[in-house]
Design an enzyme around this catalytic site. Structure first.
Site, PDB file in Angstrom:
ATOM      1  N   ARG A  41       0.856  -1.186   0.000  1.00  0.00           N
ATOM      2  CA  ARG A  41       0.000   0.000   0.000  1.00  0.00           C
ATOM      3  C   ARG A  41       0.890   1.233   0.000  1.00  0.00           C
ATOM      4  O   ARG A  41       1.936   1.266   0.657  1.00  0.00           O
ATOM      5  CB  ARG A  41      -0.907   0.019   1.232  1.00  0.00           C
ATOM      6  CG  ARG A  41      -1.888   1.190   1.231  1.00  0.00           C
ATOM      7  CD  ARG A  41      -2.726   1.243   2.488  1.00  0.00           C
ATOM      8  NE  ARG A  41      -3.548   2.440   2.489  1.00  0.00           N
ATOM      9  CZ  ARG A  41      -4.236   2.876   3.528  1.00  0.00           C
ATOM     10  NH1 ARG A  41      -4.192   2.206   4.679  1.00  0.00           N
ATOM     11  NH2 ARG A  41      -4.956   3.981   3.441  1.00  0.00           N
ATOM     12  N   HIS A  42       0.487   2.253  -0.756  1.00  0.00           N
ATOM     13  CA  HIS A  42       1.283   3.477  -0.834  1.00  0.00           C
ATOM     14  C   HIS A  42       1.545   4.056   0.554  1.00  0.00           C
ATOM     15  O   HIS A  42       0.795   3.829   1.513  1.00  0.00           O
ATOM     16  CB  HIS A  42       0.574   4.519  -1.700  1.00  0.00           C
ATOM     17  CG  HIS A  42      -0.756   4.966  -1.149  1.00  0.00           C
ATOM     18  ND1 HIS A  42      -0.879   5.856  -0.105  1.00  0.00           N
ATOM     19  CD2 HIS A  42      -2.017   4.631  -1.500  1.00  0.00           C
ATOM     20  CE1 HIS A  42      -2.145   6.069   0.164  1.00  0.00           C
ATOM     21  NE2 HIS A  42      -2.865   5.326  -0.662  1.00  0.00           N
ATOM     22  N   ASN A  92      -4.348  11.355   3.809  1.00  0.00           N
ATOM     23  CA  ASN A  92      -4.325  10.402   4.929  1.00  0.00           C
ATOM     24  C   ASN A  92      -3.962  11.145   6.213  1.00  0.00           C
ATOM     25  O   ASN A  92      -4.585  10.949   7.266  1.00  0.00           O
ATOM     26  CB  ASN A  92      -3.291   9.303   4.715  1.00  0.00           C
ATOM     27  CG  ASN A  92      -3.641   8.314   3.629  1.00  0.00           C
ATOM     28  OD1 ASN A  92      -2.750   7.812   2.953  1.00  0.00           O
ATOM     29  ND2 ASN A  92      -4.916   8.011   3.429  1.00  0.00           N
ATOM     30  N   THR A 138     -10.111  10.058   0.331  1.00  0.00           N
ATOM     31  CA  THR A 138      -9.322  10.446  -0.838  1.00  0.00           C
ATOM     32  C   THR A 138      -9.858   9.857  -2.138  1.00  0.00           C
ATOM     33  O   THR A 138     -10.135  10.575  -3.089  1.00  0.00           O
ATOM     34  CB  THR A 138      -7.849  10.032  -0.648  1.00  0.00           C
ATOM     35  OG1 THR A 138      -7.386  10.509   0.610  1.00  0.00           O
ATOM     36  CG2 THR A 138      -6.983  10.612  -1.749  1.00  0.00           C
ATOM     37  N   GLY A 139      -9.978   8.540  -2.220  1.00  0.00           N
ATOM     38  CA  GLY A 139     -10.522   7.911  -3.421  1.00  0.00           C
ATOM     39  C   GLY A 139      -9.698   8.189  -4.661  1.00  0.00           C
ATOM     40  O   GLY A 139      -8.480   8.006  -4.676  1.00  0.00           O
ATOM     41  N   GLU A 183      -7.508   3.423  -6.214  1.00  0.00           N
ATOM     42  CA  GLU A 183      -8.254   3.335  -4.967  1.00  0.00           C
ATOM     43  C   GLU A 183      -9.754   3.277  -5.262  1.00  0.00           C
ATOM     44  O   GLU A 183     -10.209   3.670  -6.348  1.00  0.00           O
ATOM     45  CB  GLU A 183      -7.923   4.548  -4.085  1.00  0.00           C
ATOM     46  CG  GLU A 183      -8.689   4.656  -2.773  1.00  0.00           C
ATOM     47  CD  GLU A 183      -8.504   3.467  -1.849  1.00  0.00           C
ATOM     48  OE1 GLU A 183      -8.982   2.368  -2.205  1.00  0.00           O
ATOM     49  OE2 GLU A 183      -7.906   3.635  -0.772  1.00  0.00           O
ATOM     50  N   ARG A 184     -10.494   2.764  -4.334  1.00  0.00           N
ATOM     51  CA  ARG A 184     -11.952   2.800  -4.411  1.00  0.00           C
ATOM     52  C   ARG A 184     -12.420   4.247  -4.547  1.00  0.00           C
ATOM     53  O   ARG A 184     -11.902   5.145  -3.882  1.00  0.00           O
ATOM     54  CB  ARG A 184     -12.528   2.192  -3.136  1.00  0.00           C
ATOM     55  CG  ARG A 184     -14.017   2.372  -2.948  1.00  0.00           C
ATOM     56  CD  ARG A 184     -14.411   1.919  -1.554  1.00  0.00           C
ATOM     57  NE  ARG A 184     -15.775   2.275  -1.260  1.00  0.00           N
ATOM     58  CZ  ARG A 184     -16.328   2.204  -0.051  1.00  0.00           C
ATOM     59  NH1 ARG A 184     -15.597   1.782   0.977  1.00  0.00           N
ATOM     60  NH2 ARG A 184     -17.579   2.539   0.143  1.00  0.00           N
ATOM     61  N   ARG A 243     -17.868   2.996   4.772  1.00  0.00           N
ATOM     62  CA  ARG A 243     -16.412   2.817   4.789  1.00  0.00           C
ATOM     63  C   ARG A 243     -15.987   1.364   4.657  1.00  0.00           C
ATOM     64  O   ARG A 243     -14.984   1.064   4.017  1.00  0.00           O
ATOM     65  CB  ARG A 243     -15.844   3.416   6.085  1.00  0.00           C
ATOM     66  CG  ARG A 243     -14.324   3.355   6.158  1.00  0.00           C
ATOM     67  CD  ARG A 243     -13.776   4.247   7.245  1.00  0.00           C
ATOM     68  NE  ARG A 243     -12.317   4.145   7.273  1.00  0.00           N
ATOM     69  CZ  ARG A 243     -11.626   3.428   8.148  1.00  0.00           C
ATOM     70  NH1 ARG A 243     -12.248   2.749   9.090  1.00  0.00           N
ATOM     71  NH2 ARG A 243     -10.307   3.383   8.091  1.00  0.00           N
ATOM     72  N   ARG A 244     -16.722   0.438   5.270  1.00  0.00           N
ATOM     73  CA  ARG A 244     -16.210  -0.918   5.370  1.00  0.00           C
ATOM     74  C   ARG A 244     -17.156  -2.023   4.891  1.00  0.00           C
ATOM     75  O   ARG A 244     -16.735  -3.169   4.782  1.00  0.00           O
ATOM     76  CB  ARG A 244     -15.797  -1.217   6.821  1.00  0.00           C
ATOM     77  CG  ARG A 244     -14.409  -0.674   7.184  1.00  0.00           C
ATOM     78  CD  ARG A 244     -13.345  -1.388   6.369  1.00  0.00           C
ATOM     79  NE  ARG A 244     -11.996  -0.907   6.634  1.00  0.00           N
ATOM     80  CZ  ARG A 244     -11.336  -0.079   5.852  1.00  0.00           C
ATOM     81  NH1 ARG A 244     -11.920   0.419   4.772  1.00  0.00           N
ATOM     82  NH2 ARG A 244     -10.102   0.278   6.132  1.00  0.00           N
TER      83      ARG A 244
END
Length: 244
Positions: free
Chosen positions: A8-9, A15, A21-22, A87-88, A114-115
């Site tokens: 992951r970046h 962040n 962010t998306g 990203e989503r 979110r989840r």
């Protein structure tokens, strides 16, 4: 046996500010630059040297790939980019503060957006669609999302997995995928056969390589972070996002 590494970046500027962010193209923070470099150092220390990299069209992932490759002494390997690893898309939540969103809509709705696996946030308006960005100029308009749930990310990511990443793995190459929290959650769900319900509990930390050893049929033989203690602590911090 072949090796797949997911990275992951590093922490992005949004962040750091606790913002959704998306698809917004936000760069790495100072901390994120260091995390990406450290990710490459961990690869070198473990002797896990990528032969090819797959990443998204977003700067934070691309820069993470560059920094990790530089630290690992692998700047010369091919880097392939695809929107399918983006990203989503968080729809109307993009740019909003997570803590303020939690306070406004409540815990249940916040966590659903979110989840949950199949509940997308509200759509953005047509004037906000990422099609105005030249990096998506060759992408059919109906493929550019206005919002996504994780199920949507799985659906757009899997064709790239089978068409681009799997051939590299079958050729015996060590593959690094430098991408995003949710595009990597989608890939881990597929690799580890995680249920639609249980995937809600998976959090992927920034900048710490996750190594998979795969058999000839690309089944998982083993997996683990190259820095397990740091990964556990960082994943807990990801889970707590939304709190002030």
């Amino acid at each position: 046996m072949t090796t797949l590494v997911l990275l992951r970046h590093g922490e992005s500027n949004w962040n750091r500010e606790n913002l959704f962010t998306g698809w917004v193209d936000v760069d790495l923070s100072e901390k994120g630059l260091k995390e990406a470099t450290r990710g490459g150092e961990l690869l070198a220390e473990a002797g896990v040297l990528p032969d090819v990299v797959h990443t998204s069209l977003l700067t934070r992932a691309i820069r993470t790939a560059w920094l990790a490759l530089d630290a690992a002494g692998r700047t010369w390997v091919p880097v392939r980019r695809s929107w399918r690893l983006n990203e989503r898309h968080y729809g109307g939540l993009q740019g909003l503060n997570k803590a303020e969103t939690l306070e406004k809509f409540g815990e249940e709705q916040f966590q659903l957006w979110r989840r949950s696996y199949d509940t997308p946030p509200p759509e953005i308006g047509p004037e906000q669609v990422s099609g105005v960005d030249e990096r998506y100029a060759d992408l059919a308009p109906d493929l550019i999302p206005r919002t996504e749930c994780l199920a949507d990310v799985v659906a757009r990511m899997l064709p790239y997995w089978y068409d681009a990443i799997v051939p590299d793995l079958r050729a015996g190459r060590t593959v690094l995928v430098a991408a995003h929290g949710n595009s990597l959650r989608a890939l881990v769900k597929h690799l580890d056969h995680i249920s639609d319900t249980d995937i809600a509990g998976l959090n992927i930390p920034t900048g710490i390589p996750l190594r998979y050893e795969l058999d000839d049929d690309l089944g998982v033989l083993s997996s683990g972070y190259l820095d397990p203690d740091a990964a556990a602590s960082a994943a807990a911090a990801v889970a707590a996002q939304g709190k002030k």
